[in-house]
Design a protein around this motif. Sequence first.
Motif, PDB file in Angstrom:
ATOM      1  N   VAL A   1       0.820  -1.211   0.000  1.00  0.00           N
ATOM      2  CA  VAL A   1       0.000   0.000   0.000  1.00  0.00           C
ATOM      3  C   VAL A   1       0.858   1.267   0.000  1.00  0.00           C
ATOM      4  O   VAL A   1       2.040   1.232   0.316  1.00  0.00           O
ATOM      5  N   VAL A   2       0.215   2.381  -0.363  1.00  0.00           N
ATOM      6  CA  VAL A   2       0.808   3.705  -0.149  1.00  0.00           C
ATOM      7  C   VAL A   2      -0.040   4.389   0.916  1.00  0.00           C
ATOM      8  O   VAL A   2      -1.257   4.504   0.754  1.00  0.00           O
TER       9      VAL A   2
ATOM     10  N   ARG B   1      -3.714  11.944  -3.696  1.00  0.00           N
ATOM     11  CA  ARG B   1      -2.711  12.081  -2.647  1.00  0.00           C
ATOM     12  C   ARG B   1      -1.512  11.192  -2.933  1.00  0.00           C
ATOM     13  O   ARG B   1      -0.362  11.623  -2.795  1.00  0.00           O
ATOM     14  N   ALA B   2      -1.803   9.965  -3.313  1.00  0.00           N
ATOM     15  CA  ALA B   2      -0.713   9.034  -3.622  1.00  0.00           C
ATOM     16  C   ALA B   2       0.121   9.579  -4.780  1.00  0.00           C
ATOM     17  O   ALA B   2       1.350   9.496  -4.766  1.00  0.00           O
TER      18      ALA B   2
ATOM     19  N   LEU C   1     -13.809   9.654  -2.395  1.00  0.00           N
ATOM     20  CA  LEU C   1     -12.758   9.206  -1.480  1.00  0.00           C
ATOM     21  C   LEU C   1     -11.663   8.476  -2.253  1.00  0.00           C
ATOM     22  O   LEU C   1     -10.474   8.707  -2.043  1.00  0.00           O
ATOM     23  N   HIS C   2     -12.094   7.633  -3.164  1.00  0.00           N
ATOM     24  CA  HIS C   2     -11.130   6.896  -3.980  1.00  0.00           C
ATOM     25  C   HIS C   2     -10.185   7.835  -4.729  1.00  0.00           C
ATOM     26  O   HIS C   2      -8.966   7.666  -4.712  1.00  0.00           O
ATOM     27  N   PHE C   3     -10.765   8.862  -5.365  1.00  0.00           N
ATOM     28  CA  PHE C   3      -9.909   9.770  -6.131  1.00  0.00           C
ATOM     29  C   PHE C   3      -9.010  10.592  -5.217  1.00  0.00           C
ATOM     30  O   PHE C   3      -7.858  10.857  -5.559  1.00  0.00           O
ATOM     31  N   ASN C   4      -9.525  10.945  -4.048  1.00  0.00           N
ATOM     32  CA  ASN C   4      -8.669  11.647  -3.106  1.00  0.00           C
ATOM     33  C   ASN C   4      -7.467  10.789  -2.728  1.00  0.00           C
ATOM     34  O   ASN C   4      -6.350  11.288  -2.606  1.00  0.00           O
TER      35      ASN C   4
ATOM     36  N   PRO D   1      -7.976   5.853   4.431  1.00  0.00           N
ATOM     37  CA  PRO D   1      -7.423   4.526   4.197  1.00  0.00           C
ATOM     38  C   PRO D   1      -6.307   4.594   3.149  1.00  0.00           C
ATOM     39  O   PRO D   1      -6.347   5.442   2.272  1.00  0.00           O
ATOM     40  N   PRO D   2      -5.331   3.722   3.269  1.00  0.00           N
ATOM     41  CA  PRO D   2      -4.234   3.729   2.303  1.00  0.00           C
ATOM     42  C   PRO D   2      -4.701   3.264   0.923  1.00  0.00           C
ATOM     43  O   PRO D   2      -5.737   2.624   0.790  1.00  0.00           O
ATOM     44  N   LEU D   3      -3.929   3.612  -0.077  1.00  0.00           N
ATOM     45  CA  LEU D   3      -4.218   3.144  -1.433  1.00  0.00           C
ATOM     46  C   LEU D   3      -3.541   1.795  -1.609  1.00  0.00           C
ATOM     47  O   LEU D   3      -2.325   1.678  -1.416  1.00  0.00           O
TER      48      LEU D   3
END
Length: 585
Positions: free
Chosen positions: A298-299, A361-362, A354-357, A311-313
């Motif tokens: 994860v990142v 961020r990643a 949330l997913h795109f955030n 949550p981490p990506l």
Amino acid sequence: MPSLITQLSHILGQVFESEGLDKSFGRVIVSDRPDLAQFQCNGAMAAARSAKKNPRAVAEVVVAKLKDNALFSKVEIAGPGFINLTLTDDALKNYVSSIVADPRCGAEKIAQGENVVLDYGGPNVAKAMHVGHLRSSIIGDSIRRILKFSGYNTIGDIHMGDWGTMMGMVISELELQHPDWVYFDKDYTGDYPTESPVTIEDLAIIYPKASGDSKAAPERMALSHAATVELQNKRRGYYALWQHMLRVSIESMKANFAALNVQFDIWKGESDVHDLIAPMVDDLKQKGYAVESDGAIVVHVKKNDDNKEFPPLILYKRDGGVMYGTTDLATLVDRMREYNPVKMLYIVDQRQNLHFNQVFRAGYITKIVPESVELNHLGYGTMNGTDGKPFKTRDGGVLRLEDLIAMGREKALQRLEEAHVGDDFSKEEREDIAMKVAIAAIKFADLQNNRIADYVFDLDRMTSFEGKTGPYLLYQAVRIKSLLDKAGYKTGGEIIISDIDRPLYLMLSELSEVIENAARNYTPHVICDHAYKLAQAFSSFYGNTHILSEENAAQKQSWLTLSAMVLAQLELMLNLIGVNVPKRM
RNA sequence: GGUCCCGUAGCUCAACUGGAUAGAGCACCUGCCUUCUAAGCAGGGGGUUACAGGUUCGAUUCCUGUCGGGAUCACCA
């Protein structure tokens, strides 16, 4: 050529500056009170606060310096410190005359060819397009048109879903149904047939079954996952079958998008970045951005000053599979490398915010994307039915996109017949008109609201073609075309301004700011709104003034020029929302 | 439960990012087709901007709280 409002703001700005105040206080806007003035500046009140002065006193000073400016017929202070401005007809005439032959109708550019990537549409291979794809497609296409017109070099990417678990579902389903197909023979080394063994209609039946069965039974799902992994490892037969499905699906998508008049510059999909994933993850691991957590790679994207959970990506699942976040991050790598854009815009359902955030961020954390690049998720609300619940057809299913378009076209044809419009047109022309009316109705209904919240999708209202609708705008534009045609209009002549047409000339001067507003905020609805107001204002003028029977030739020519300008702006704005105007209707 | 979004006329939506009297369409009433397309035009009724406070010259807009609706909260996309 700066717009009228830009010119006025500049003049006021200089006055503020000469008083030691910031020139941004000179910002001029169209008046809220047309009964009092044409334009206004509210800067004196804001300036007074920062300079600790009396607002009216600041306004007095500014007004004193504008009194002898020949542009204005009236400069007044009202209320707590509004500066009200009214132009002389000569000043207005000069501006309008300067844009009369301008193909951009006076609209300024706000960019100089910088690249912008837009991600919209997002149809899935092997899955029929339905109304759920509508919003992303038409909002994304409109924003692309607006940014392109505003001076950006736009790259619209359809970003197909062509590589996920659903592909494994379909392939495994086909294998269960047709184990004898050559695509499933592991020992086969020859060429595969050039004809696709499945049609788009087959896929429309196969996918729901495969998906339903997989969700119902874990052991069936296991087959889907296994097939997905094998496809991603490019097992020959699977890959050949996948290519067939891709081609068949793209054909169907192209038909749908052509009907909708939605365009893309590139037709990439998730599969295009598959080979970038492994090197990307290796690189991120080496740099320490990607770490192991609970067996997954994860990142971490939570920042210290966050007061909420982030949550981490996940790049690799515990079982080694990749997720859509992985693909999206790799897509950032691809887009930076290929286009080096200043913005990347995602026109996707708000639920994925949330997913795109996480992905954005990643992207920044890993330095895949520099901070200077704007990553923006332009979310939109769910399409609900009139009952307020997610839109479904009467029998509870999803409405296919082509069915929706066909329904609109039928309604429009019916309306043409009722009104006996086009009785003498060819069948082809009537169908073309009906299609344009249907598309205008569908797009305008969607684009006229800016709500990130939900959108009520009401077919009856949409196809009533009355009031504030796309067809109303087409109707007004077509009437002007017909008028100019009957008059045998040719350009030229003086513009004559009088009480009955002045509001229209003023409205024509607003276009630049309207489009700029839409471009800066990614809000096509402000264009819809202004186009409607302009059409309505013209219609009112048209109803009260008989142009063709005007005896004063110079006046008649001036009104025809005005009509031509209104038409040009209407067509321009309609084009920016992806709507084409028929020759007649 | 945490976080985010939303609440404006009977219904569907605006309001130029803090401005003057909150605007449109639908629906409902009244007029207007022997002159440019009636898919139209002119006019009418309909509002405590969910509620309660606060910030200031000024709040639908910004802040706090309450109520109501929706979304989302790591191995699906």
